[in-house]
Design a protein around this motif. Structure first.
Motif, short mmCIF file in Angstrom:
data_model
loop_
_atom_site.label_atom_id
_atom_site.label_comp_id
_atom_site.label_asym_id
_atom_site.label_seq_id
_atom_site.Cartn_x
_atom_site.Cartn_y
_atom_site.Cartn_z
N THR A 37 13.41 -24.87 23.99
CA THR A 37 14.34 -24.49 25.07
C THR A 37 14.38 -22.98 25.23
O THR A 37 14.57 -22.47 26.34
N GLN A 40 11.63 -22.11 27.54
CA GLN A 40 11.99 -22.48 28.92
C GLN A 40 12.94 -21.44 29.52
O GLN A 40 12.77 -20.99 30.66
N GLN A 41 13.97 -21.06 28.74
CA GLN A 41 14.92 -20.06 29.23
C GLN A 41 14.27 -18.70 29.41
O GLN A 41 14.66 -17.91 30.27
N SER A 129 16.29 -31.35 32.75
CA SER A 129 16.19 -31.99 31.45
C SER A 129 16.87 -33.35 31.53
O SER A 129 17.37 -33.75 32.58
N ASP A 902 12.19 -30.63 30.52
CA ASP A 902 12.65 -30.59 29.13
C ASP A 902 12.91 -32.02 28.64
O ASP A 902 14.01 -32.53 28.68
#
Length: 962
Positions: A37, A40-41, A129, A902
């Motif tokens: 994550t 991704q962020q 997600s 996600d």
């Protein structure tokens, strides 16, 4: 747009890491807390900016405090290869865009690359997600339309924000049942002001009657004022005469009393001084009596002073109290240590398997002995490995020999018969004769039929070629075949010349008739016999080889076993010397020697601790004897110092009490002496006052003071009366009438004056009230101001109403346009989503329809409709994913962003997951997918994807920092 590479300077737990992506599908895999994550962020925040520090979203600043930020390398269809770099700076970070042509840009360039999308719009379509797939069953047509429109599908993002802003401003301006909106407040104010204007108009109409009454009051006041002044003069004369009459009478009475009580002198401030002296006398006498009683009581209570040498000895012992506690604490620690060491010793003996440690304590556990034992055990281990290896080889050879015997039996069962062997042995000569016969008969027939000489020559040439090839290849059968052909050709030539059939012709045809057509069968039989003999020979040779090898290995096995038994006996004797009855596992030998050394060390520590405990116990007994000589015997050892401290404090308190009482008695005696001296002085002062007043007792003194005070009062009163009479010039003592008559006349005049005063006051008050009211009516512009304010408020209300109408018109226009766009764009998106949903569910559901109340339903193959809420969680998620992918496909040209997923497929079964993979592989031709997952099984399905393990990513050179 395709993301080529990520260069992370520092973001969350990732520092100096580089991740390369490819077109199509990229799978980022890692277990929980691996940082998926975070990656991704990193992509989202690098494109759209870091969150504010007070925001609910995480900023992912580096844990180790390094450089915050990184780079996203991407390829854009319009701008080519670009690099977006965002590092810590202002609230959203300092961003720099590096274009392919060498130019750079800032936040404006980033907005151009992301097609003016903000983070919320991007995440509403391209990043989701499993958590964002929840709640689809509660979404109706209106919410979906607004979601689609606000996500940029129809290009009216700004209009939706304007609509929300207009609706909010309309609500701030006016609500039907509201009180706080501005138009509601203005309407209430206008109603109140209208009431006030009506009241002002009624008040202005009373001006003329009030002015007439003011003029009439002026005339009435003049008349009443003249009558009042005349009566006032008459009243003053009567009042003066009445006032002077009692003054004269009082003067005569005061003169008579003064003659009776006249007292010429008295001590100055005599009463205060006398009472102060009397009070001090009483106080001092009481104090003196109290001091005498207190002295008597203290003399009875004073204790005996304790011996100083005992206090000194106690102080010396108390000063050494820490040493006592240190000894006792050390003894306790040593006892606890002894207990721990004994437990440790017993635990070590248990682990070593020994009942006693005498032999082990005397044994040599040096490193040299350990190394020697390791060498012996290593040699034993090598022998065990050799024995094991030989066992495995023998087992393998036995298995191979068993397999050979089995193959021999199987081969024997399928062996050829004696007749087949004989046929195989005779067939080569028969085959040669058969070939000669066929050639002979063929050539004979050919010669009789056409007498063609060319055929004979060709046959001779072929025979010669075959013979030459056979000689070259050393194949005598081929040479024999060539010779046969040559003989046949020669015989045919001779038969032709003779014109008669050959005597061998019948024999040849008989041979052909007997064996013709059996060539393949006989050749197979020969191959079978040859194969059998070859396999039988090979199996016999293999069996003999195995038996020979097994004999060698058995001899070697016996020699090694004998040497092993000798070595085990030597090692067993070694361990018996250490008290062990069997050889331990070689893997724990290092631990055994370490525990043996530790056990010897524990024994030494036990001896040291016992010796230290005995020394401390001797010191404690000596100190206890010293203390018991001073305090009462019989106190336990643990509380002996408490008893000593208690006795010391008691003696110290007694000494302090003796000193305090002695000092107090001395102070009281001094106070008693001072009180006696002060009493004598006060008695002397009291007698001086009596002498000055000319009296002898306290009663006479107070009587003299009263007479003196009355004399002074009477003289002052006479002086005041004379002063008053002289002011009015009245020196004679005559009167024009009696006081009673004068009072009656005065009362009559007072009543008439009071009546006139009431009339005048009422007129003045009425006139003042009227003047104030008329003046206010003339000067007060409140009516004009209220009228003006009322008009202003009306204009403001009209302006607010106009603003509300404008916003209402804008909202209605936007809603109309949104309805039109929904009718045009929404069906296209829903149609594509239905196809994807049908494909995902394998045709179980054919469409997504809207119910009468506007909520989504899934349409099955048989036409039944199921509300979304009744579907399984995975099917609901598949419907939502179909809508998301349909949106992304609709934005392919205007917003060709990669999709960040996600782990949204964790609830899918294997069949639907495989369908989802096919859809993604089909869409990956035009879209880049970056899929984040922590499931090993899901990773196995991605055969055509790029797999990136989060724990393996990084760059040996570190991140590139521009």
């Amino acid at each position: 747009m395709k993301i080529r590479k990520l260069v992370i300077y520092g973001f969350g737990k990732h520092e100096n890491k580089t991740i390369d992506f490819t077109d199509g599908i990229n799978v980022i895999y890692g277990h929980n807390e691996a940082g998926k994550t975070t990656i991704q962020q990193f992509i989202v925040q690098t494109l759209f900016g870091f969150p504010q520090k007070n925001s609910a979203q995480l900023r992912y600043e580096p844990k180790a405090g390094g450089k915050f930020g990184g780079q996203v390398h991407l390829y854009d269809e319009v701008h080519g290869n670009c690099i977006i770099e965002r590092v810590q700076g202002k609230s959203s970070g300092d961003v720099t865009v590096y274009f392919e042509d060498g130019t750079t840009g800032g936040e404006e360039a980033v907005q151009i690359l992301v097609r003016q999308y903000d983070r919320a719009s991007f995440e509403s379509i391209f990043s989701f997600s499993i958590l964002q797939l929840q709640g689809f069953e509660r979404m109706d047509e209106t919410e979906l339309s607004r979601t689609l429109l606000s996500s940029g599908t129809t290009g009216v993002d700004t209009l939706l924000r304007v609509e929300k802003k207009m609706e909010k401003e309309m609500g701030d301006l006016f609500k039907k049942s509201g009180r706080n909106p501005e138009m509601n407040v203005r309407a209430i104010e206008l109603k109140e002001m209208e009431k006030e204007l009506k009241s002002e108009q009624e008040r202005m109409s009373t001006f003329a009657p009030k002015m007439d009454r003011i003029h009439e009051i002026d005339r009435e006041w003049q008349e009443a004022k003249a009558a009042y002044e005349s009566l006032r003069e008459q009243y003053r004369a009567l009042e003066l005469e009445l006032q002077l009459s009692p003054l004269k009478e009082r003067k005569r009475n005061l003169s008579r009393r003064l003659d009776e009580v006249r007292k010429s002198s008295f001590p100055s401030d005599g009463i205060r001084r006398y009472e102060m002296i009397s009070g001090r006398l009483t106080e001092m006498e009481a104090k003196k009596r109290g001091l005498e009683a207190e002295l008597t009581a203290m003399a009875e209570k004073i204790p005996t002073y304790p011996r100083p040498e005992m206090l000194t000895e106690m102080e010396r012992l108390l000063a050494r109290e820490p040493e006592w506690h240190e000894w006792r604490s050390a003894v306790g620690s040593i006892r606890e240590r002894l207990t721990q060491l004994n437990v440790k010793r017993m635990r070590m003996l248990d682990r070593l398997g020994l009942d006693k440690s005498d032999e082990l304590l005397q044994a040599d556990v040096s490193i040299h002995q350990e190394e020697y034992l390791y060498g012996q055990l290593q040699e034993l281990n090598d022998m065990n490995q050799q024995i094991g290896y030989i066992d495995r080889q023998l087992t393998q050879l036995e298995n191979e020999l068993r397999d050979i015997r089995t193959d021999q039996l199987s081969l024997q069962k399928n062996s050829p018969t004696e007749a087949e062997r004989k046929q195989a042995e005779e067939w080569p000569s028969i085959r040669r004769r058969l070939a000669e016969a066929k050639a002979y008969v063929h050539m004979s027939r050919s010669s009789r039929d056409d007498g063609n000489p060319q055929l004979l020559w060709i046959l001779l040439i072929v025979a010669a070629v075959i013979s030459i090839v056979g000689l070259i290849g050393d194949q005598w059968i081929v040479v024999g075949l060539g010779a046969c052909l040559a003989v046949i050709a020669a015989l045919s030539k001779l038969g032709k010349h003779s014109g008669q059939p050959s005597p061998n012709n019948d024999e040849m045809e008989r041979l052909i008739n007997e064996y013709a057509g059996q060539e393949a069968e006989m050749e197979a039989l020969i191959g079978k016999v040859q194969d059998y003999e070859q396999r039988h020979r090979l199996l016999e040779e293999a069996a003999k080889t195995n038996e020979r090898k097994m004999g060698v290995l058995e001899e070697e096995y016996g020699a090694i076993v004998q040497e092993k038994e000798r070595l085990e006996g030597s090692i067993r004797e070694f361990f018996v010397a250490y008290g062990l009855q069997k050889i331990p596992n070689p893997g724990i030998l290092h631990e055994f020697f370490g525990m043996a050394r530790s056990l010897q060390e524990v024994e030494r520590e036990l001896e040291d601790a016992a010796r230290q405990s005995e020394e401390l116990q001797g010191k404690i007994r000596m100190r206890q004897t010293e203390v018991e000589r001073i305090v009462t015997a019989g106190a336990p050892e643990s509380s002996i110092y408490e008893k000593l401290r208690s006795d010391y404090l008691s003696l110290q308190e007694e000494a302090q009490a003796f000193k305090t009482l002695a000092q107090k008695i001395e102070e009281l005696q001094m106070q008693k002496q001072e009180a006696g001296e002060l009493l004598s002085s006060l008695h002397s002062q009291q007698q001086d006052l009596f002498t000055e007043a000319g009296v002898e007792t306290e009663e006479q003194y107070y009587k003299a003071y009263a007479d003196y005070q009355e004399t002074l009062t009477l003289m002052q009163q006479l002086e005041d009366l004379e002063s008053q009479l002289s002011v009015h010039g009245a020196v004679e003592d005559e009167s024009g009438g009696s006081e009673r008559e004068l009072r009656e006349e005065v009362h009559k005049v007072e009543r008439r004056l009071a009546a006139l005063e009431d009339v005048i006051n009422s007129l003045v008050k009425e006139k003042a009230t009227l003047e104030v009211e008329t003046e206010k009516l003339l000067t007060d512009d409140s009516y004009q101001r209220k009228q003006q304010l009322f008009e202003m408020k009306k204009a403001e209300f009209a302006e607010l109403a106009k603003q509300w109408s404008v916003r209402q018109a804008i909202v209605e226009a936007i809603k109309g346009m949104m309805d039109e766009l929904k009718e045009k764009k929404l069906p296209e998106v829903l149609d594509r989503a239905e196809k994807l949903f049908s494909e995902l569910t394998g045709g179980t559901y054919m469409a997504l329809a809207l119910s009468e109340n506007g909520y989504f339903q899934a349409v099955a193959q048989d036409g039944r409709r199921y509300p979304i809420i009744e579907l399984s969680q995975a099917t609901k998620e598949q419907a939502y994913i179909a809508l998301r992918l349909s949106l992304a496909t609709a934005k392919e040209k205007t917003a060709p962003f990669p999709l960040l997923l996600d782990d949204p497929f964790v609830h899918f079964d294997e069949m639907r997951f495989s369908r989802m993979l096919k859809i993604m592989e089909r869409l990956s031709a035009k879209h880049q997918f970056i899929y984040f997952t922590c499931h090993d099984k899901i990773v196995e399905y991605w055969t055509n994807a790029t797999i990136i393990n989060v724990s393996d990513i990084g760059s040996a050179k570190g991140a590139m920092i521009r």
